[in-house]
Design an enzyme around this catalytic site. Structure first.
Site, mmCIF file in Angstrom:
data_model
loop_
_atom_site.group_PDB
_atom_site.id
_atom_site.type_symbol
_atom_site.label_atom_id
_atom_site.label_comp_id
_atom_site.label_asym_id
_atom_site.label_seq_id
_atom_site.Cartn_x
_atom_site.Cartn_y
_atom_site.Cartn_z
ATOM 1 N N LYS A 149 0.859 -1.195 0.000
ATOM 2 C CA LYS A 149 0.000 0.000 0.000
ATOM 3 C C LYS A 149 0.884 1.230 0.000
ATOM 4 O O LYS A 149 2.001 1.191 0.518
ATOM 5 C CB LYS A 149 -0.873 0.001 1.263
ATOM 6 C CG LYS A 149 -2.084 0.889 1.157
ATOM 7 C CD LYS A 149 -3.134 0.193 0.325
ATOM 8 C CE LYS A 149 -4.483 0.822 0.428
ATOM 9 N NZ LYS A 149 -5.525 -0.162 0.105
HETATM 10 N N1 GLU Z 1 -7.248 0.114 -3.130
HETATM 11 C C1 GLU Z 1 -8.048 -1.040 -3.414
HETATM 12 C C2 GLU Z 1 -8.079 -1.968 -2.217
HETATM 13 O O1 GLU Z 1 -7.890 -1.567 -1.099
HETATM 14 C C3 GLU Z 1 -7.636 -1.723 -4.705
HETATM 15 C C4 GLU Z 1 -6.234 -2.233 -4.741
HETATM 16 C C5 GLU Z 1 -5.772 -2.722 -6.108
HETATM 17 O O2 GLU Z 1 -6.580 -2.764 -7.019
HETATM 18 O O3 GLU Z 1 -4.591 -3.038 -6.213
HETATM 19 O O4 GLU Z 1 -8.374 -3.128 -2.340
#
Ligand code: GLU
Length: 421
Positions: free
Chosen positions: A111
């Site tokens: 993240k």
């Molecule tokens: N931000 C989204 C999540 O928390 C999508 C992450 C992604 O598609 O890599 O799942």
């Protein structure tokens, strides 16, 4: 408040570890595996000096945490928000590890985030900031290494800037290095609505287990951003009556059901906000969360269902559209009330699932129709739900801990097969 409660409230990462430990204990996970998963593999913090529109320089903090690459390249979004910090990004990265494993995607978890208030920045400032972040992360990101995507406060627009900058800096043309891109730039059809779609599919699966028919069901959706608005629309399309919605401006309630398309039209003309929406009664956030309904969808922020709210919640099913909406201390209360909580790492995994499809399409250079994407998504989501449901029955535990177990069983195998740490 006890000290443990206090500690958990202060650290989101502690909340992740509490659930990891609980699940690990139940399946007797080797301590070496738990120990590895307690520690993110890589944490990068950068300072990003940006020339603001007024000519002054402002320095922003940017982060990327790679929690695990045991099952494949790390995957996870980038969030722009004022409360972004190391602890939060670390927790969100670990959740991505478990989320990708639950959804059976060949990915680890990561993240990123920038501490900023995107609503108070001009488009030019946001573009400079996104490009600076991409440049600073050029050695972290990679199509087979670490693949970002949108999260809170970001969308296809930011992904396009980051992709463009990354390609310029590396001299490659690698669309799959980032997902959630606009469709014209290699994005996938169905990606934008995918997280909301996953919420809908999970809700239908959970309702089927309880014999609740969509046409006679009611739902409350907290949050009207990318996840909440698509979830509300798709749930309504299934015949479910949405009796309340909300955004940062407050809650809006109508026992006869809110016309979601009308609310969407309103926000489209009202700077994306429900502020002033007069076709429903204004209620507070707490009133919204504690309304009597069949399905409650917290799809806004983390940490909204506290112990206190959990006591007052009056629904049969909670589908966690947001990441981390429930405090660990609230879990036993919801469980004792017999509420089925479909946890974030399962409930909102539709987004990363279609991100995976986007990455696959980028690698092939061949693109699918929206129907094909949706159909593949629904299949994957139903399989994941069923696996978690079965584990919950097998171990007689909540779906949350069952989801962690489902993930850990897969990650453990990956670590064992690779034979290295
Ligand atoms: N931000 C989204 C999540 O928390 C999508 C992450 C992604 O598609 O890599 O799942």
């Amino acid at each position: 408040m006890s000290t443990t409660t206090q500690a958990a409230h202060e650290s989101m990462y502690e909340a992740v570890l509490a659930r990891l430990n609980a699940a690990a204990q139940i399946i007797n996970l080797p301590e070496s595996v738990t120990e590895v998963l307690r520690h993110p593999q890589k944490e990068v913090k950068v300072s990003l000096p940006i020339v603001m529109d007024n000519g002054k320089i402002q320095v922003f903090d940017g982060y990327r945490v790679v929690h695990s690459t045991h099952l494949g390249p790390s995957k996870g979004g980038i969030r722009y928000a004022m409360d972004v910090n190391e602890d939060e990004v670390r927790a969100l990265a670990a959740w991505m590890t478990f989320k990708c494993a639950v959804a059976d995607l060949p990915y680890g978890g990561a993240k990123g985030g920038i501490k900023c208030n995107p609503r108070q920045m001009s488009e030019g400032e946001l573009e400079r900031l996104s490009r600076a972040y991409a440049k600073a992360m050029k050695d972290v990101f990679g199509v087979n290494k670490d693949i970002p995507a949108p999260d809170m406060g970001t969308s296809g627009r930011e992904m396009a800037w980051i992709l463009d900058e990354f390609n310029k800096v590396t001299g490659e043309d690698s669309p799959g290095v980032i997902t959630g891109k606009p469709v014209g730039l290699g994005g996938s059809l169905g990606r934008e609505a995918a997280t909301g779609r996953g919420v809908m599919v999970n809700a239908l699966q959970a309702m089927a287990k309880l014999n609740i028919h969509p046409k006679s069901a009611t739902a409350v959706v907290q949050g009207f951003g990318n996840v909440g608005s698509h979830a509300a629309r798709l749930l309504a399309e299934q015949g479910i009556k949405i009796i309340a919605i909300s955004d940062a401006s407050g809650g809006y309630y109508d026992e006869k059901g809110i016309d979601i398309q009308d609310a969407l039209n309103y926000t489209a003309k009202n700077n994306k906000s429900l502020e002033g929406y007069s076709k429903a009664t204004k209620i507070t956030n707490e009133e919204l969360l504690t309304l009597k309904c069949d399905v409650l969808v917290p799809a806004a922020l983390q940490n909204v269902i506290s112990e206190d709210i959990a006591q007052k919640v009056n629904c049969k099913i909670i589908i966690e559209g947001a990441n981390g909406p429930t405090y660990p201390e609230a879990d036993p209360i919801l469980n004792s009330k017999g509420i089925i909580v479909v946890p974030d790492i399962l409930a909102n995994s539709g987004g990363v699932t279609v991100s995976y499809f986007e990455w696959v399409q980028n690698k092939m250079g061949y693109y699918w129709s929206e129907e094909e994407v949706n159909q593949k998504h629904d299949e994957k989501m139903k399989t994941a739900f069923e696996k978690v449901w079965q584990n919950a029955q097998k171990y007689k535990i909540s779906m949350r801990i069952a989801a962690y177990i489902t993930a850990l069983e897969k990650i453990q195998l990956g670590i064992k097969m690779k034979g290295h740490f």
